[in-house]
Design an enzyme around this catalytic site. Sequence first.
Site, PDB file in Angstrom:
ATOM      1  N   LYS A   1       0.830  -1.220   0.000  1.00 30.09           N
ATOM      2  CA  LYS A   1       0.000   0.000   0.000  1.00 30.09           C
ATOM      3  C   LYS A   1       0.854   1.255   0.000  1.00 30.09           C
ATOM      4  CE  LYS A   1       1.034   1.222   4.392  1.00 30.09           C
ATOM      5  NZ  LYS A   1       1.804   2.405   4.752  1.00 30.09           N
TER       6      LYS A   1
ATOM      7  N   ASP B   1      -1.267  -1.861  10.018  1.00 23.30           N
ATOM      8  CA  ASP B   1      -1.483  -1.964   8.572  1.00 23.30           C
ATOM      9  C   ASP B   1      -2.015  -3.328   8.138  1.00 23.30           C
ATOM     10  OD1 ASP B   1      -0.536   0.613   8.243  1.00 23.30           O
ATOM     11  OD2 ASP B   1       1.517  -0.028   7.819  1.00 23.30           O
TER      12      ASP B   1
END
Length: 316
Positions: A12, A146
Amino acid sequence: MNRSVTVRAPGKINLQLAVGPVGDDGYHPLATVFQAVDLYETVTATERDDNEIVITVEASRSLGIDPATVPTGADNLAARAAVALREAYGVEAGVSLHIRKGVPVAGGMAGGSADAAAALLACAEVWDLGATREGLHEVAATLGADVPFGLHGATAVGLGRGSDLSPAMARGEFHWVLATQSSGLSTPEVYAMFDTLHDAEADAASGTAPSDPRISQDIMTALMAGDAVRLGDALSNDLQPAALVLAPHLERVLGAALEAEALGVMVSGSGPTVAALARSRQHALAIAAHLRAAEVADTVLAASAPAPGATIIAAP
Ligand code: C5P
């Protein structure tokens, strides 16, 4: 034959990373917009006859990843994911986890978190736990801020430590260039430098001490419109000044991306990867060529986004 399941999960970038003042728990409250890119970690879980958890790592050198930099012991995040899942579901089975890395290591792109997300889904399948996405999400949130986004993918807003996720509406496809460095930055050190910089500003009474982090309306509007020019203008990362103090050479990467007319450029997450937004796939390739010629990064990759979250790609 022991059963195997293969899952891939994306890396990401943070389109926005707003960071508030450090809390009593030692963590900084965040308001962030995650976007998954089509660089994937692939994890194959294979049943074992014993109850060991064994990690092996394969990494593509063409992506600038040295497998020796990835821990394979109990502190590997995929191993911790398997242990946490076993505890949550009360099973004692073992598993071999083979990780194929496609996301830069220690780059601020959450490759380790993607390993954990992929391992959760792969182990849940191989152990036949009948787990739901919500069930896996709960375990994911215990592993790191995350990890839930690695399961979720696409584009999402993250609050709290980043793990309180809600989907963001995004139209179309965005084209990114990611410039990675072979020497990483340590996330705790970047946050500590963020504190130091803000303490210094507070001492100077400049009035810019961190306030409560908020999601940028400009980013949400640009995403909903699929407007890359507007998104490029709105990109922001509160950790960037701290990352630049610790890794001043990143200024040259930012500068080189702007020379190649990137729509926006920023340090990704806690760095040191730099993400540059392009007008098109063609433009991304041109920016990548310029960054390679400028010799400001160890590896330069083009990627498209948003990419899907953890997905089973092979099962018996
Ligand atoms: O989430 P992760 O384990 O990667 O965080 C590593 C360290 O980074 C934490 O121990 C903390 O020092 C710092 N951190 C923080 N605020 C956050 C996330 C991480 O201060 N929101």
